[in-house]
Structures are given as structure tokens and as C-alpha cells.
Design an enzyme around this catalytic site. Structure first.
Site, short mmCIF file in Angstrom:
data_model
loop_
_atom_site.label_atom_id
_atom_site.label_comp_id
_atom_site.label_asym_id
_atom_site.label_seq_id
_atom_site.Cartn_x
_atom_site.Cartn_y
_atom_site.Cartn_z
N THR A 1 0.80 -1.24 0.00
CA THR A 1 0.00 0.00 0.00
C THR A 1 0.83 1.28 0.00
O THR A 1 0.29 2.36 -0.22
CB THR A 1 -0.95 0.04 1.22
OG1 THR A 1 -0.17 -0.06 2.42
CG2 THR A 1 -1.96 -1.10 1.17
N GLY B 1 5.05 3.17 -0.45
CA GLY B 1 6.50 3.10 -0.69
C GLY B 1 6.93 2.11 -1.76
O GLY B 1 6.36 2.04 -2.85
N ARG C 1 -1.47 -4.00 6.83
CA ARG C 1 -2.24 -4.09 8.08
C ARG C 1 -3.45 -3.18 8.06
O ARG C 1 -4.46 -3.48 8.68
CB ARG C 1 -1.34 -3.73 9.28
CG ARG C 1 -0.24 -4.74 9.54
CD ARG C 1 0.78 -4.21 10.51
NE ARG C 1 1.44 -3.01 9.98
CZ ARG C 1 2.40 -2.35 10.58
NH1 ARG C 1 2.81 -2.73 11.78
NH2 ARG C 1 2.96 -1.30 10.03
N ALA D 1 7.35 -6.27 2.90
CA ALA D 1 6.85 -5.65 4.14
C ALA D 1 7.95 -5.65 5.20
O ALA D 1 8.62 -6.66 5.42
CB ALA D 1 5.62 -6.39 4.66
N SER E 1 18.69 -4.25 2.72
CA SER E 1 19.13 -2.85 2.90
C SER E 1 20.65 -2.77 2.75
O SER E 1 21.35 -3.72 3.12
CB SER E 1 18.73 -2.37 4.29
OG SER E 1 19.43 -1.20 4.64
N TYR F 1 18.02 -3.62 13.17
CA TYR F 1 17.42 -3.53 11.83
C TYR F 1 18.34 -4.17 10.80
O TYR F 1 17.90 -5.00 9.99
CB TYR F 1 17.17 -2.05 11.48
CG TYR F 1 16.67 -1.83 10.06
CD1 TYR F 1 15.33 -2.01 9.74
CD2 TYR F 1 17.55 -1.44 9.05
CE1 TYR F 1 14.88 -1.82 8.44
CE2 TYR F 1 17.11 -1.24 7.75
CZ TYR F 1 15.77 -1.42 7.45
OH TYR F 1 15.33 -1.24 6.17
P1 NDP Z 1 6.82 2.03 4.05
O1 NDP Z 1 6.64 2.14 5.52
O2 NDP Z 1 6.78 3.25 3.25
O3 NDP Z 1 5.75 0.97 3.48
C1 NDP Z 1 5.69 -0.28 4.10
C2 NDP Z 1 4.53 -1.08 3.57
O4 NDP Z 1 4.51 -2.35 4.26
C3 NDP Z 1 3.19 -0.45 3.83
O5 NDP Z 1 2.29 -0.85 2.82
C4 NDP Z 1 2.79 -1.04 5.18
O6 NDP Z 1 1.39 -1.00 5.38
C5 NDP Z 1 3.32 -2.48 5.03
N1 NDP Z 1 3.66 -3.14 6.28
C6 NDP Z 1 4.47 -2.69 7.28
N2 NDP Z 1 4.50 -3.57 8.29
C7 NDP Z 1 3.69 -4.60 7.93
C8 NDP Z 1 3.29 -5.79 8.56
N3 NDP Z 1 3.72 -6.11 9.79
N4 NDP Z 1 2.43 -6.62 7.92
C9 NDP Z 1 1.98 -6.29 6.69
N5 NDP Z 1 2.32 -5.19 6.03
C10 NDP Z 1 3.16 -4.33 6.66
O7 NDP Z 1 8.22 1.26 3.86
P2 NDP Z 1 9.25 1.27 2.62
O8 NDP Z 1 8.54 1.18 1.35
O9 NDP Z 1 10.25 2.33 2.84
O10 NDP Z 1 10.02 -0.12 2.91
C11 NDP Z 1 9.69 -1.34 2.30
C12 NDP Z 1 10.80 -2.32 2.56
O11 NDP Z 1 12.01 -1.79 2.06
C13 NDP Z 1 11.05 -2.61 4.05
O12 NDP Z 1 11.36 -3.98 4.21
C14 NDP Z 1 12.24 -1.75 4.37
O13 NDP Z 1 13.00 -2.27 5.43
C15 NDP Z 1 13.01 -1.83 3.06
N6 NDP Z 1 13.96 -0.75 2.84
C16 NDP Z 1 13.53 0.56 2.78
C17 NDP Z 1 14.45 1.56 2.57
C18 NDP Z 1 14.06 3.00 2.49
O14 NDP Z 1 14.94 3.85 2.52
N7 NDP Z 1 12.77 3.34 2.37
C19 NDP Z 1 15.88 1.28 2.42
C20 NDP Z 1 16.22 -0.12 2.49
C21 NDP Z 1 15.27 -1.07 2.70
P3 NDP Z 1 0.73 -1.01 6.88
O15 NDP Z 1 1.54 -0.10 7.71
O16 NDP Z 1 -0.68 -0.61 6.70
O17 NDP Z 1 0.83 -2.44 7.33
#
Ligand code: NDP
Length: 254
Positions: free
Chosen positions: A17, A19, A40, A94, A145, A158
């Protein structure tokens, strides 16, 4: 050219949903995949599903907290029911961010991060395995990451959760190679997503952007295109790889 198409394939993308996950859902759908996603927050998920339907993308989904073992099992049952036991692609996206000095991290911090970021991805891969085996092909992509390559302050737990992900990428790639299931991992640097915006670290982000050789932070679409490539038949000989999508950041600070 079928080598550059995902027509007829079924994909599960966790956390679609926002990023990076949101961008991956759209990229896979544009290449012709039928995509299933989860998050979630039910209201946000339904809003996204509505927008994708308006764009004529084939995307369905349901609520799942990937940190719950029972909810992961339910998620995979849903996918299996919707697509008649077939699954070609799993994107373990996620995850949650976390920053705290190592000396202050609690047992709860450790288990929450490891469960959400690492155990969920391992278990979903295990659950996907029989479905991919039945499809006689598969592609699993983990989102790790570059915190596993260079050290960010306060990122010990992390980064450890992502380092474990890097390791299973190699082991699963070898164990499942004879089932024609490829397993790869993307290690992004800082990408402009709600996760990063919510950290409230404006000064760090300015400094970080200027440290990247390409001179800027990354966009979710720039990770999504690499994820899609790894799932295409064009990447059929690529497995067990950890690919930095980082504007050159892992080479050092500029
Ligand atoms: P965002 O927080 O922007 O988006 C995360 C998404 O995952 C949302 O849709 C959120 O929806 C969902 N999510 C989070 N926790 C859960 C859960 N427990 N169960 C189901 N869905 C979940 O994160 P990013 O897009 O930035 O990150 C995505 C991935 O990329 C992660 O694994 C992050 O560690 C990794 N990453 C990100 C970087 C960055 O700079 N942005 C750099 C390196 C890695 P909801 O909250 O409604 O559940």
C-alpha cells in the site's frame, strides 16, 4: 517477446500500500502479472485496490500482519484459493524501520524487528515453496538494505534482520534451484518512502543525499524496476544474488 513479459504469472507482494511495495505492485502489474498484496491497514488497502482497479491493473489483496504466523498461513491460503494453487512470484517487501543505540535495545525490540522483517520473509518463502514447486518455476525477491554493507548509526538490530535475509537468499537459492525457483535480494540505500519521511530525520537525509555518488536519494520506482527484472524470464540465470540499488552509496561516502 516472452522473455520481457510477466503475462499469465501470479505474484504476491507483501506491504503493497505504500512506498517500495506499492511501486512493485504497479511495476509487476504493468508487465502483465496478476498481483496479490497485503498490509495491516484495511482502509488504505481498499483505497489502493480501488485505484488499481481504476487503472485496469489486475490486483487483489487482503489484510495481513506479516509478523503473525497464523496470519501468514491465512494469507497464503487466500492466495492459493484465489489462484487455484498457483504462485510464480513472491516479493518479501513488508518491513519496518528501527533506530536505537545497540546498548539500549530491549528483548522486545529484538523480537519485534526480527519477527517482522526476517522471520516473516523466511516463513512466507517456506509457505510459497509448494505452490511454486507445483508451478515448476518461481522467483522470490527479498528487500534487504545497504545497512548490511555499510554501517548506519543506531541500525544494529534492523541491519541484522536484513543481514539474515541476505544469508537465506543464498541458501534458499541453492536448495530450491533444482525446483527452478530463483531467489534474489535487493539492498536499497535510502529511498523516498513514508517509512523514511516518518523518521523525521531531515538533517540526516540531507547529509545522506549528498553522500550518495549519484547525489540524491532513490525513488520507489527505481527499486521496483530491478525487482521486476529479477522476476522476468530475462533473468532466468540470475539466482542467489544480493543487488545494491543505491546510487553507488555502498562504495562509500562522497
Ligand atoms: P513504508 O513504511 O513506506 O511501506 C511499508 C509497507 O509495508 C506499507 O504498505 C505497510 O502498510 C506495510 N507493512 C508494514 N508492516 C507490515 C506488517 N507487519 N504486515 C503487513 N504489512 C506491513 O516502507 P518502505 O517502502 O520504505 O520499505 C519497504 C521495505 O524496504 C522494508 O522492508 C524496508 O526495510 C526496506 N527498505 C527501505 C528503505 C528506504 O529507505 N525506504 C531502504 C532499504 C530497505 P501497513 O503499515 O498498513 O501495514
Amino acid at each position: 517477446d516472452g522473455r520481457w513479459s510477466l503475462n499469465g504469472t501470479i505474484a504476491l507482494v507483501t506491504g503493497g500500500t505504500k512506498g517500495i511495495g506499492h511501486a512493485i505492485v504497479e511495476e509487476l502489474a504493468k508487465f502483465g502479472a496478476s498481483v496479490y498484496t497485503c498490509s495491516r491497514n484495511e482502509a488504505e488497502l481498499n483505497e489502493c485496490l480501488k485505484q488499481w482497479a481504476d487503472k485496469k491493473f489486475n490486483v487483489t489483496g487482503s489484510v495481513c500482519d506479516v509478523s503473525s504466523r497464523i496470519e501468514r498461513q491465512k494469507l497464503m491460503e487466500n492466495v492459493s484459493t484465489v489462484f487455484g494453487g498457483k504462485l510464480d512470484i513472491l516479493i518479501n517487501n513488508a518491513g519496518i524501520g528501527f533506530g536505537k543505540p545497540a546498548a539500549e535495545c530491549t528483548a522486545e525490540d529484538y523480537s519485534h524487528i526480527m519477527t517482522t522483517n526476517f522471520e516473516s520473509a523466511l516463513h512466507l518463502s517456506q509457505l510459497a515453496y509448494p505452490l511454486m514447486k507445483a508451478s515448476s518455476s518461481g522467483s522470490i525477491v527479498f528487500i534487504s538494505s545497504i545497512g548490511t554493507v555499510i554501517v548506519y548509526e543506531g541500525a544494529s538490530i534492523y541491519s541484522a534482520s536484513k543481514g539474515a535475509m541476505n544469508q537465506i537468499t543464498k541458501n534458499l537459492a541453492c536448495e530450491w534451484a533444482r525446483d527452478n525457483i530463483r531467489v534474489n535480494c535487493i539492498a536499497p540505500s535510502v529511498i523516498k518512502t513514508p517509512l523514511v519521511a516518518n523518521l523525521g530525520l531531515d538533517e540526516f537525509l540531507m547529509k545522506e543525499a549528498s553522500s550518495v555518488p549519484l547525489g540524491r536519494l532513490g525513488e520507489p520506482e527505481e527499486v521496483a524496476s530491478v525487482a521486476a527484472f529479477l522476476c522476468l524470464p530475462a533473468a532466468s540465470y540470475v539466482t542467489g544474488q544480493i543487488i545494491c540499488v543505491d546510487g553507488g552509496r555502498a562504495q562509500g561516502s562522497f
